[in-house]
Scaffold this active site. Structure first.
Site, short mmCIF file in Angstrom:
data_model
loop_
_atom_site.label_atom_id
_atom_site.label_comp_id
_atom_site.label_asym_id
_atom_site.label_seq_id
_atom_site.Cartn_x
_atom_site.Cartn_y
_atom_site.Cartn_z
N SER A 1 0.77 -1.58 0.20
CA SER A 1 0.06 0.25 0.19
C SER A 1 0.89 1.32 -0.21
O SER A 1 0.82 2.51 0.15
CB SER A 1 -0.59 0.22 1.14
OG SER A 1 -0.48 -0.37 2.61
N THR A 20 -1.00 3.38 5.52
CA THR A 20 0.12 4.80 4.84
C THR A 20 0.93 4.28 5.69
O THR A 20 0.82 4.17 6.77
CB THR A 20 -0.66 6.31 5.86
OG1 THR A 20 -1.90 5.96 4.36
CG2 THR A 20 0.51 7.48 5.60
N THR A 67 2.20 6.91 0.78
CA THR A 67 0.76 6.04 0.75
C THR A 67 0.49 5.64 -1.24
O THR A 67 0.62 6.84 -1.83
CB THR A 67 -0.68 6.24 1.24
OG1 THR A 67 -1.16 5.16 0.95
CG2 THR A 67 -0.91 7.24 1.01
N ARG A 106 -8.70 10.74 -6.81
CA ARG A 106 -8.72 11.01 -5.83
C ARG A 106 -6.83 11.01 -5.06
O ARG A 106 -6.22 10.45 -5.29
CB ARG A 106 -9.23 9.78 -5.20
CG ARG A 106 -9.65 8.80 -3.92
CD ARG A 106 -8.69 8.96 -2.99
NE ARG A 106 -9.11 8.79 -1.23
CZ ARG A 106 -8.14 8.19 -0.89
NH1 ARG A 106 -7.02 8.42 -1.21
NH2 ARG A 106 -8.46 8.43 0.44
N THR A 137 -3.13 7.20 10.05
CA THR A 137 -3.67 5.84 9.21
C THR A 137 -4.92 5.77 8.90
O THR A 137 -5.62 5.66 9.67
CB THR A 137 -2.19 4.94 9.28
OG1 THR A 137 -2.69 3.77 8.09
CG2 THR A 137 -2.19 4.48 10.29
N GLY A 138 -5.35 5.29 7.91
CA GLY A 138 -7.09 4.89 7.44
C GLY A 138 -7.52 5.87 6.67
O GLY A 138 -7.14 6.11 5.74
N1 GLY Z 1 -4.66 7.09 4.69
C1 GLY Z 1 -4.80 6.88 3.20
C2 GLY Z 1 -5.21 7.82 2.19
O1 GLY Z 1 -7.21 7.22 2.27
O2 GLY Z 1 -4.82 8.20 1.01
#
Ligand code: GLY
Length: 306
Positions: free
Chosen positions: A47, A150, A168, A178, A201-202
């Site tokens: 990721s 992330t 990330t 996005r 992160t999330g």
């Molecule tokens: N936290 C990483 C993202 O939503 O792109």
């Protein structure tokens, strides 16, 4: 005092090496960049960086940022496809008075001018994951990717400076263009060496709504420990979402104070992270369901989030 903290198990090797660098007198910024780059370079960490999660269109686009805690200067890149180490571009951009956050083509042109290596960031594995997803649900309205995403690293060096870095590939099967919280100052990260540093992160779309990293540092400015600050910032957003009759998404926060104390909070059952101070780094976790205390990692529990 020196200390370093990074999100997820994937940050462990970089955190360990970053701590050694801090011990050798390297500044917080360089240690952070090294630790993040270590994750970006490893295709097994799917990721972040090379071999990251593709979007709907099969392209791997990446976001990264860096913040210096003494100057409050920020650098970041978003939606970049071919920069081998987005964190290096973010680090180079930090310090600029203007044009410090670049997107897409402009960021890639900057990387070329700066002499940073380019690379096709797709791997056979990442493209296979994309093909399988498309075959399984060709017309799906894709749900947010669940799992670890992330890499965020915060460090404090012996001179008292602090730094934050994030990187990330964002959500699996995201729409083209996005961007999540990761390159956004205040949401994905914040660092003020007078009060502390925090990173998130999330699910980026949720993290941004609470400017969670800034909120955590603001709580430290008001006197909270990093651990209390993470919990308070996260609970405030969860409470507001509850009022709005929305479910609490997957979010985890880490924080570091100018005296080297660490903190973490999560909405997940278990959130692992790596941290070290002085000379030793270790893997820790925080459990949402229990008392929220930081404990040495329990391998059995970590298997569930691996
Ligand atoms: N936290 C990483 C993202 O939503 O792109």
């Amino acid at each position: 005092m020196r200390a370093i903290i990074g999100t997820w198990k994937m940050s462990f090797a970089g955190v360990e090496e970053g701590l050694r660098m801090l011990k050798d007198g390297v500044c917080a910024g360089e240690a952070v960049v090294h630790a993040v780059k270590r994750v970006e370079d490893e295709p097994l960490f799917r990721s972040v960086g090379y071999g990251g999660l593709p979007g709907k269109d099969g392209h791997v686009t990446l976001d990264a940022a860096f913040m210096d805690g003494r100057t409050l200067r920020v650098g970041g890149v978003m939606s970049v496809e071919n920069i081998q180490n987005p964190i290096l571009a973010a680090y180079r951009l930090c310090g600029r008075k203007t044009n410090c956050l670049l997107a897409g083509r402009g960021a890639e042109e900057f990387a070329i001018r700066a002499g940073l290596p380019l690379r096709d960031m797709r791997t056979v594995e990442s493209m296979n994951r994309w093909r399988e997803a498309v075959a399984a649900q060709p017309d799906a309205a894709w749900e947010a990717y669940r799992g670890h995403d992330t890499v965020c690293v915060l460090a404090l060096d012996d001179s008292g400076n602090m730094a934050a870095g994030t990187s990330t590939s964002g959500l699996f099967m995201k729409e083209p263009g996005r961007v999540g919280d990761t390159p956004l100052v205040g949401s994905g990260f914040y660092c003020d060496a007078r009060f502390g540093a925090a990173a998130a992160t999330g699910l980026g779309e949720d993290i941004m709504r609470g400017c969670l990293s800034y909120e955590a540092v603001a709580e430290m400015r008001r006197g909270m420990s990093p651990h209390e600050a993470c919990r308070k910032a996260l609970d405030a957003l969860s409470a507001r979402k509850k009022e709005l009759e929305e479910e609490s998404g997957s979010i985890s926060l880490i924080a570091l104070s100018p005296d080297g104390a660490i903190g973490a909070a999560t909405t997940l059952p278990v959130f692992p992270f790596a941290a070290g101070s002085g000379t030793a780094a270790a893997l820790y976790m925080v459990e949402n369901a229990s008392d929220g205390a930081i404990r040495a990692a329990d391998e059995k529990k970590l298997k569930a989030v691996d």
